[in-house]
Design a protein around this motif. Structure first.
Motif, PDB file in Angstrom:
ATOM      1  N   ASN A 256       8.902  20.864   0.106  1.00 28.62           N
ATOM      2  CA  ASN A 256       8.324  19.911   1.060  1.00 28.62           C
ATOM      3  C   ASN A 256       8.008  18.556   0.437  1.00 28.62           C
ATOM      4  O   ASN A 256       8.103  17.530   1.094  1.00 28.62           O
TER       5      ASN A 256
ATOM      6  N   ARG B 113       9.337  14.879   1.542  1.00 29.00           N
ATOM      7  CA  ARG B 113       8.457  13.728   1.753  1.00 29.00           C
ATOM      8  C   ARG B 113       8.977  12.524   0.961  1.00 29.00           C
ATOM      9  O   ARG B 113       9.008  11.403   1.467  1.00 29.00           O
TER      10      ARG B 113
ATOM     11  N   VAL C 183      16.207  13.794   9.701  1.00 31.66           N
ATOM     12  CA  VAL C 183      17.226  12.890  10.235  1.00 31.66           C
ATOM     13  C   VAL C 183      16.725  11.461  10.082  1.00 31.66           C
ATOM     14  O   VAL C 183      15.618  11.145  10.512  1.00 31.66           O
TER      15      VAL C 183
ATOM     16  N   LEU D  44      12.213   5.208   4.543  1.00 28.84           N
ATOM     17  CA  LEU D  44      11.356   4.198   5.176  1.00 28.84           C
ATOM     18  C   LEU D  44      11.361   2.900   4.367  1.00 28.84           C
ATOM     19  O   LEU D  44      11.485   1.803   4.924  1.00 28.84           O
TER      20      LEU D  44
ATOM     21  N   GLN E 179      11.886  11.063   2.774  1.00 28.93           N
ATOM     22  CA  GLN E 179      11.428  10.397   3.984  1.00 28.93           C
ATOM     23  C   GLN E 179      10.845   9.015   3.651  1.00 28.93           C
ATOM     24  O   GLN E 179      11.142   8.020   4.308  1.00 28.93           O
ATOM     25  N   GLU E 180      10.034   8.986   2.596  1.00 32.80           N
ATOM     26  CA  GLU E 180       9.421   7.711   2.185  1.00 32.80           C
ATOM     27  C   GLU E 180      10.482   6.734   1.683  1.00 32.80           C
ATOM     28  O   GLU E 180      10.405   5.536   1.960  1.00 32.80           O
TER      29      GLU E 180
ATOM     30  N   PRO F   2      15.874   8.224  11.124  1.00 34.10           N
ATOM     31  CA  PRO F   2      15.813   7.622  12.456  1.00 34.10           C
ATOM     32  C   PRO F   2      16.461   6.245  12.512  1.00 34.10           C
ATOM     33  O   PRO F   2      16.648   5.694  13.584  1.00 34.10           O
ATOM     34  N   HIS F   3      16.800   5.689  11.353  1.00 29.32           N
ATOM     35  CA  HIS F   3      17.339   4.334  11.336  1.00 29.32           C
ATOM     36  C   HIS F   3      18.836   4.290  11.106  1.00 29.32           C
ATOM     37  O   HIS F   3      19.392   3.219  10.972  1.00 29.32           O
TER      38      HIS F   3
ATOM     39  N   SER G 170       0.827  -1.212   0.000  1.00 30.20           N
ATOM     40  CA  SER G 170       0.000   0.000   0.000  1.00 30.20           C
ATOM     41  C   SER G 170       0.857   1.255   0.000  1.00 30.20           C
ATOM     42  O   SER G 170       0.517   2.238  -0.653  1.00 30.20           O
ATOM     43  N   ARG G 171       1.960   1.210   0.740  1.00 32.63           N
ATOM     44  CA  ARG G 171       2.837   2.386   0.763  1.00 32.63           C
ATOM     45  C   ARG G 171       3.524   2.577  -0.584  1.00 32.63           C
ATOM     46  O   ARG G 171       3.676   3.709  -1.061  1.00 32.63           O
TER      47      ARG G 171
ATOM     48  N   GLU H 214       1.732   4.418  -3.247  1.00 36.14           N
ATOM     49  CA  GLU H 214       1.809   5.890  -3.162  1.00 36.14           C
ATOM     50  C   GLU H 214       3.194   6.380  -3.582  1.00 36.14           C
ATOM     51  O   GLU H 214       3.328   7.428  -4.203  1.00 36.14           O
TER      52      GLU H 214
END
Lengths: 186, 186
Positions: B80, B84, B149, B91, B87-88, B151-152, B54-55, B58
């Protein structure tokens, strides 16, 4: 929105603490795994929870920031930071969902009293928190008709088969703890 | 950046396809599970991959958008949407990492030739793609000194124990397939 942020803060602070307890429980199990499969299995769950821990370390201060400093007008889809907050909250809703399942899986294996009691406690709280986060985000997502589409909405409707607390695997209360003390986990 | 976006597009399109094959493989295993534990175990992995799917549904169009329409000036931390995207991507680097481990775990269980051959194929590609995504994002994150940043990052340095292809569990080539055909998986 301030009230909801307050609840999100409590829930994600609680789950951060629970992750730490859970991965501390997994650590000796990984070190003493009987074979590669068992080691990979618990190590994999450990890593997924560690990834979640790292994300929560960013999310919790972001919730605080909105809780303490932001004005009501900042809760708007035109505020990019607010959109980021919503996006992260939607992601961590699934983090919570997956955590409940990690705990359920652990409950099948760690049947000694000390561990199963702690796991069951965390499972019940996480299950309730997941339900509350889901409910709150549903309302917030409706209220703020923002551009962000929850990529998991489909998942909620069709594939959310989390068992409620009553159908949990039975904890074998009779089984004695095996070299594990509750003290070492809390 | 256009070249990197091109590679990201290829990698995440490939992995989307691989998820679909993998969850199709898990589906009958869940339906025919021998007990609740086995059912929850595979259902849990199924759900995590479905969340990732699902991610990606997008993310892939977002990559395309930058690949096809955006000017070099849009690749900036002041944009922005670009933040994003980064960031994605950060992830989904971990989505790929976790997928490799899901495939490794499956390789311990699905040792028939049809499934293990397909799993091993997907595992090798996913492992290479994960390494490439990690390398590319490291450079991009250095290049764009943005506010985000990862996070991982800590995770990459200290807990990234993915085994390279050579140390995979051996596929039992001799074992005959059990009511599974490659055709039903592809």
């Amino acid at each position: 929105m301030k009230e909801e942020l307050n609840i999100f803060f409590r829930i994600f602070t609680t789950t951060k603490d629970a992750i730490e307890k859970f991965i501390n429980m997994l650590d000796p199990v990984i070190r003493n795994a009987k074979d590669d499969h068992e080691r990979l299995y618990y190590h994999h769950i450990y890593e997924e929870e560690e990834q979640r821990l790292s994300r929560l370390a960013e999310l919790i201060p972001l919730i605080s920031k909105f809780e303490n400093e932001k004005e009501e007008k900042d809760f708007s889809p035109t505020n990019n930071e607010f959109n980021r907050l919503l996006q992260e909250l939607n992601l961590e809703k699934f983090g919570l969902h997956n955590f409940v399942e990690h705990l359920d899986l652990a409950l099948f294996k760690f049947t000694d009293e000390a561990r199963s009691t702690l796991l069951k406690q965390m499972r019940d709280i996480s299950y309730q928190d997941y339900q509350q986060v889901k409910e709150m985000l549903k309302k917030i997502n409706e209220q703020f008709d923002h551009a962000y589409v929850d990529p998991h909405a489909h998942h909620d409707e069709h594939h959310d088969h989390l068992a409620p607390p009553s159908s949990l695997p039975r904890v074998k209360q009779s089984e004695k703890k095996k070299g594990f003390t509750v003290g070492s986990l809390i």
